[in-house]
Design an enzyme around this catalytic site. Structure first.
Site, PDB file in Angstrom:
ATOM      1  N   ASN A 123       0.858  -1.181   0.000  1.00  0.00           N
ATOM      2  CA  ASN A 123       0.000   0.000   0.000  1.00  0.00           C
ATOM      3  C   ASN A 123       0.906   1.246   0.000  1.00  0.00           C
ATOM      4  O   ASN A 123       1.622   1.492   0.976  1.00  0.00           O
ATOM      5  CB  ASN A 123      -0.875  -0.064   1.258  1.00  0.00           C
ATOM      6  CG  ASN A 123      -1.855   1.065   1.331  1.00  0.00           C
ATOM      7  OD1 ASN A 123      -1.502   2.190   1.008  1.00  0.00           O
ATOM      8  ND2 ASN A 123      -3.062   0.782   1.756  1.00  0.00           N
ATOM      9  N   HIS A 166       1.129   5.828   1.942  1.00  0.00           N
ATOM     10  CA  HIS A 166       1.960   6.550   2.911  1.00  0.00           C
ATOM     11  C   HIS A 166       3.055   7.360   2.220  1.00  0.00           C
ATOM     12  O   HIS A 166       3.555   8.335   2.772  1.00  0.00           O
ATOM     13  CB  HIS A 166       2.530   5.574   3.945  1.00  0.00           C
ATOM     14  CG  HIS A 166       1.438   4.745   4.567  1.00  0.00           C
ATOM     15  ND1 HIS A 166       0.608   5.243   5.539  1.00  0.00           N
ATOM     16  CD2 HIS A 166       1.002   3.494   4.300  1.00  0.00           C
ATOM     17  CE1 HIS A 166      -0.291   4.316   5.851  1.00  0.00           C
ATOM     18  NE2 HIS A 166      -0.066   3.250   5.122  1.00  0.00           N
ATOM     19  N   HIS A 194      -5.494   3.746  -1.763  1.00  0.00           N
ATOM     20  CA  HIS A 194      -6.813   4.123  -1.246  1.00  0.00           C
ATOM     21  C   HIS A 194      -7.096   5.554  -1.693  1.00  0.00           C
ATOM     22  O   HIS A 194      -6.456   6.489  -1.229  1.00  0.00           O
ATOM     23  CB  HIS A 194      -6.791   4.015   0.287  1.00  0.00           C
ATOM     24  CG  HIS A 194      -8.115   4.295   0.932  1.00  0.00           C
ATOM     25  ND1 HIS A 194      -8.295   4.206   2.291  1.00  0.00           N
ATOM     26  CD2 HIS A 194      -9.320   4.656   0.424  1.00  0.00           C
ATOM     27  CE1 HIS A 194      -9.560   4.498   2.582  1.00  0.00           C
ATOM     28  NE2 HIS A 194     -10.199   4.781   1.472  1.00  0.00           N
ATOM     29  N   ARG A 221      -9.207   8.328  -1.159  1.00  0.00           N
ATOM     30  CA  ARG A 221     -10.202   8.755  -0.173  1.00  0.00           C
ATOM     31  C   ARG A 221     -11.026   9.912  -0.697  1.00  0.00           C
ATOM     32  O   ARG A 221     -10.553  10.690  -1.531  1.00  0.00           O
ATOM     33  CB  ARG A 221      -9.498   9.187   1.117  1.00  0.00           C
ATOM     34  CG  ARG A 221      -8.733   8.088   1.803  1.00  0.00           C
ATOM     35  CD  ARG A 221      -8.237   8.576   3.145  1.00  0.00           C
ATOM     36  NE  ARG A 221      -9.332   8.712   4.063  1.00  0.00           N
ATOM     37  CZ  ARG A 221      -9.600   7.846   5.050  1.00  0.00           C
ATOM     38  NH1 ARG A 221      -8.820   6.812   5.251  1.00  0.00           N
ATOM     39  NH2 ARG A 221     -10.625   8.037   5.831  1.00  0.00           N
ATOM     40  N   ARG A 242      -6.724  12.919   0.962  1.00  0.00           N
ATOM     41  CA  ARG A 242      -5.645  13.349   1.864  1.00  0.00           C
ATOM     42  C   ARG A 242      -4.277  12.786   1.474  1.00  0.00           C
ATOM     43  O   ARG A 242      -3.268  13.326   1.851  1.00  0.00           O
ATOM     44  CB  ARG A 242      -5.974  12.999   3.314  1.00  0.00           C
ATOM     45  CG  ARG A 242      -5.888  11.545   3.659  1.00  0.00           C
ATOM     46  CD  ARG A 242      -6.121  11.308   5.137  1.00  0.00           C
ATOM     47  NE  ARG A 242      -7.495  11.597   5.507  1.00  0.00           N
ATOM     48  CZ  ARG A 242      -8.086  11.086   6.588  1.00  0.00           C
ATOM     49  NH1 ARG A 242      -7.425  10.290   7.391  1.00  0.00           N
ATOM     50  NH2 ARG A 242      -9.343  11.352   6.852  1.00  0.00           N
ATOM     51  N   GLU A 247      -8.572   0.716  -3.205  1.00  0.00           N
ATOM     52  CA  GLU A 247      -9.445   0.749  -2.026  1.00  0.00           C
ATOM     53  C   GLU A 247     -10.309   1.994  -2.127  1.00  0.00           C
ATOM     54  O   GLU A 247      -9.794   3.087  -2.416  1.00  0.00           O
ATOM     55  CB  GLU A 247      -8.620   0.842  -0.748  1.00  0.00           C
ATOM     56  CG  GLU A 247      -7.804  -0.382  -0.455  1.00  0.00           C
ATOM     57  CD  GLU A 247      -6.918  -0.155   0.756  1.00  0.00           C
ATOM     58  OE1 GLU A 247      -6.946   0.936   1.348  1.00  0.00           O
ATOM     59  OE2 GLU A 247      -6.184  -1.074   1.097  1.00  0.00           O
ATOM     60  N   THR A 262      -8.672   3.742   8.280  1.00  0.00           N
ATOM     61  CA  THR A 262      -9.837   2.872   8.251  1.00  0.00           C
ATOM     62  C   THR A 262      -9.897   2.114   9.578  1.00  0.00           C
ATOM     63  O   THR A 262      -9.150   1.170   9.789  1.00  0.00           O
ATOM     64  CB  THR A 262      -9.719   1.905   7.054  1.00  0.00           C
ATOM     65  OG1 THR A 262      -9.309   2.655   5.931  1.00  0.00           O
ATOM     66  CG2 THR A 262     -11.027   1.238   6.768  1.00  0.00           C
ATOM     67  N   GLU A 271     -11.088  -9.132   2.650  1.00  0.00           N
ATOM     68  CA  GLU A 271      -9.834  -8.768   3.302  1.00  0.00           C
ATOM     69  C   GLU A 271     -10.155  -8.610   4.782  1.00  0.00           C
ATOM     70  O   GLU A 271     -10.998  -7.780   5.160  1.00  0.00           O
ATOM     71  CB  GLU A 271      -9.252  -7.467   2.734  1.00  0.00           C
ATOM     72  CG  GLU A 271      -7.958  -7.096   3.461  1.00  0.00           C
ATOM     73  CD  GLU A 271      -7.212  -5.932   2.830  1.00  0.00           C
ATOM     74  OE1 GLU A 271      -7.406  -5.656   1.634  1.00  0.00           O
ATOM     75  OE2 GLU A 271      -6.426  -5.295   3.558  1.00  0.00           O
TER      76      GLU A 271
HETATM   77  N1  PXP Z   1      -5.817  -2.877   3.801  1.00  0.00           N
HETATM   78  C1  PXP Z   1      -6.782  -1.913   3.884  1.00  0.00           C
HETATM   79  C2  PXP Z   1      -8.150  -2.231   3.387  1.00  0.00           C
HETATM   80  C3  PXP Z   1      -6.475  -0.644   4.418  1.00  0.00           C
HETATM   81  O1  PXP Z   1      -7.439   0.299   4.477  1.00  0.00           O
HETATM   82  C4  PXP Z   1      -5.156  -0.385   4.842  1.00  0.00           C
HETATM   83  C5  PXP Z   1      -4.821   0.963   5.392  1.00  0.00           C
HETATM   84  O2  PXP Z   1      -4.881   1.937   4.424  1.00  0.00           O
HETATM   85  C6  PXP Z   1      -4.189  -1.396   4.683  1.00  0.00           C
HETATM   86  C7  PXP Z   1      -4.559  -2.634   4.193  1.00  0.00           C
HETATM   87  C8  PXP Z   1      -2.755  -1.179   5.038  1.00  0.00           C
HETATM   88  O3  PXP Z   1      -2.624  -0.892   6.379  1.00  0.00           O
HETATM   89  P1  PXP Z   1      -1.218  -0.421   6.959  1.00  0.00           P
HETATM   90  O4  PXP Z   1      -0.843   0.824   6.272  1.00  0.00           O
HETATM   91  O5  PXP Z   1      -1.495  -0.266   8.413  1.00  0.00           O
HETATM   92  O6  PXP Z   1      -0.234  -1.531   6.668  1.00  0.00           O
END
Ligand code: PXP
Length: 240
Positions: free
Chosen positions: A9, A12, A45, A47, A51, A72, A103, A153
């Protein structure tokens, strides 16, 4: 030896960029590095409040991702249009409230069954796979099956936040039960949220979980060791 699939993901990375509204670091570049290191899918994701990930990111990623693009998103009309237009390989439907930091909980499929069922069907008609991000709760798993999701998931947030062995074991048991039930019902199982280089160890032996979506810990580790190594190190932990 079997290795579970890893979705990285890259939200970040975009979050750091958006903090200063710079053009760097670019989640598109990060996604390419993740794939070169062996990631099996790229997760973003988009949003409602934009953001971190921007529409521009998803559009470019659609053209550059060589593996699988997992978008997402909330189950809204706006996102439906974007998904139809960009056509990710898969969407993961997640709950979204403006005030939440991230989330915080899974989608309540049981309570929004008709809406989600229609949404899943719309996605499938457009040839887009659908995963539902749900808590490890058997009612939610059965509801996901009833709305004909391909994949669930499992939200691992509570497991990751659990304090002490007993609480952690109890959360792990909930995850295992949810994963087994989903598999029996014919759905694929992924897991994610809050997973890092240490707490992943107890989950990996759970055969029903084929895939992990991990972001924060990998991007954080990349600060120390670089993104490629951070991804490779996580992949090594996903082997059983
Ligand atoms: N899966 C989903 C559906 C999420 O919303 C997130 C957080 O954005 C993640 C996985 C990944 O989470 P993390 O960044 O805590 O590893």
């Amino acid at each position: 030896m079997i290795r579970r699939r890893l979705g990285v993901n890259v939200d970040h990375v975009a979050a750091i960029r958006q903090n200063r509204r710079t053009s760097y670091p670019d989640p598109v570049t990060a996604a390419g590095i993740c794939e070169m290191a062996g990631a099996n899918l790229i997760t973003v994701h988009l949003r409602e409040d934009r953001r971190h990930i921007q529409e521009r990111d998803v559009r470019i990623l659609r053209q550059t991702v060589q593996t699988t693009l997992n978008l997402e998103m909330a189950a809204t009309q706006e996102m439906l249009k974007i998904a139809y237009d960009i056509k990710p390989d898969q969407v993961t439907l997640v709950p979204e409230r403006r005030e939440e930091l991230t989330t915080e909980g899974g989608l309540d499929v049981s309570h929004h069954r008709d809406h989600i069922k229609k949404y899943v069907q719309n996605m499938k008609d457009a040839d887009i796979g659908v995963s539902l991000f749900i808590d490890p709760d058997l009612d939610q798993v059965r509801a996901a099956h009833r709305v004909e999701a391909d994949t669930i998931e499992i939200h691992t947030g509570k497991y990751c936040d659990a304090v002490g062995d007993n609480e952690q074991r109890a959360e792990l048991t909930r995850i295992v039960d949810a994963a087994r039930t989903a598999t029996k019902l014919g759905m694929r199982v992924a897991a994610g949220h809050g997973l890092h280089y240490h707490n992943i160890a107890s989950l990996v032996p759970v055969v029903e979980i084929e895939e992990y979506n991990i972001g924060h810990s990998i991007v954080a580790q990349a600060i120390y060791v670089g993104l490629e190594r951070a991804v490779r190190d996580m992949l090594a932990l996903l082997q059983v």
